[in-house]
Design a protein around this motif. Structure first.
Motif, short mmCIF file in Angstrom:
data_model
loop_
_atom_site.label_atom_id
_atom_site.label_comp_id
_atom_site.label_asym_id
_atom_site.label_seq_id
_atom_site.Cartn_x
_atom_site.Cartn_y
_atom_site.Cartn_z
N SER A 93 5.84 2.76 -0.51
CA SER A 93 4.61 2.44 0.21
C SER A 93 3.49 2.33 -0.83
CB SER A 93 4.32 3.56 1.20
OG SER A 93 3.15 3.28 1.91
N PRO A 94 2.58 1.42 -0.72
CA PRO A 94 2.24 0.55 0.40
C PRO A 94 2.81 -0.86 0.28
CG PRO A 94 0.45 0.48 -1.17
CD PRO A 94 1.54 1.35 -1.76
N HIS A 95 3.94 -1.01 -0.35
CA HIS A 95 4.49 -2.35 -0.60
C HIS A 95 5.57 -2.70 0.42
CE1 HIS A 95 2.27 -1.95 -4.28
NE2 HIS A 95 2.92 -0.84 -4.54
N ARG A 96 5.64 -3.98 0.74
CA ARG A 96 6.67 -4.50 1.64
C ARG A 96 7.24 -5.78 1.06
NH1 ARG A 96 5.62 -2.82 7.28
NH2 ARG A 96 5.18 -0.61 7.05
N HIS A 97 8.42 -6.15 1.52
CA HIS A 97 9.01 -7.42 1.08
C HIS A 97 9.95 -7.96 2.15
CE1 HIS A 97 11.92 -4.34 -0.20
NE2 HIS A 97 12.82 -5.25 0.10
N ILE A 98 10.26 -9.25 2.01
CA ILE A 98 11.19 -9.92 2.91
C ILE A 98 11.95 -10.95 2.08
CG2 ILE A 98 9.54 -11.69 3.60
CD1 ILE A 98 10.78 -11.59 6.41
N ARG A 99 13.18 -11.21 2.45
CA ARG A 99 13.96 -12.26 1.80
C ARG A 99 14.15 -13.39 2.79
NH1 ARG A 99 19.95 -12.64 -0.53
NH2 ARG A 99 19.57 -14.46 -1.83
#
Length: 124
Positions: A93-99
């Protein structure tokens, strides 16, 4: 749609990139219907770090700028294509990701992005 949603939530959108990305920046800006701050090809590395340090959130593909932002504490939302998100993503946190499905960015939908962004804590 994502830029529109960010704009409608009373946030400003800035485009950041190197001088070799001015064409892509102009194309993106031309496709948008909301105002943006265009810094593509206009900021030095030091100025870019200053901009990153003042963002509430950086939304970007897997680039060096994402890692700079994460390193100075700016929340990031990284969109991956074929690169290994397990190797290059910031999972804490506070990072997010998506593929992107199958590594194909054209298969990403606004709903997919919004689901990952939902509840992301950003700096006030």
């Amino acid at each position: 749609q994502l830029v529109q949603a960010i704009h409608e939530s009373d946030h400003r959108v800035a485009l950041i990139g190197g001088s070799d990305e001015t064409g892509a920046g102009e194309a993106l800006k031309g496709a948008l219907t909301v105002p943006v701050v265009d810094l593509v090809g206009r900021a030095t590395l030091r100025e870019t770090l200053g901009v990153l340090s003042n963002l509430q959130l950086l939304v970007a593909g897997d680039t060096g700028v994402v890692h700079l932002a994460a390193g100075i504490g700016t929340p990031t939302f990284t969109v991956f294509s074929l690169k290994s998100q397990s190797k290059w993503s910031h999972d804490e946190s506070p990072h997010r990701h998506i593929r992107a499905p199958g590594g194909d960015m054209s298969k990403l939908t606004f709903e997919m992005l919004a689901t990952v962004l939902e509840g992301l804590a950003v700096r006030a």
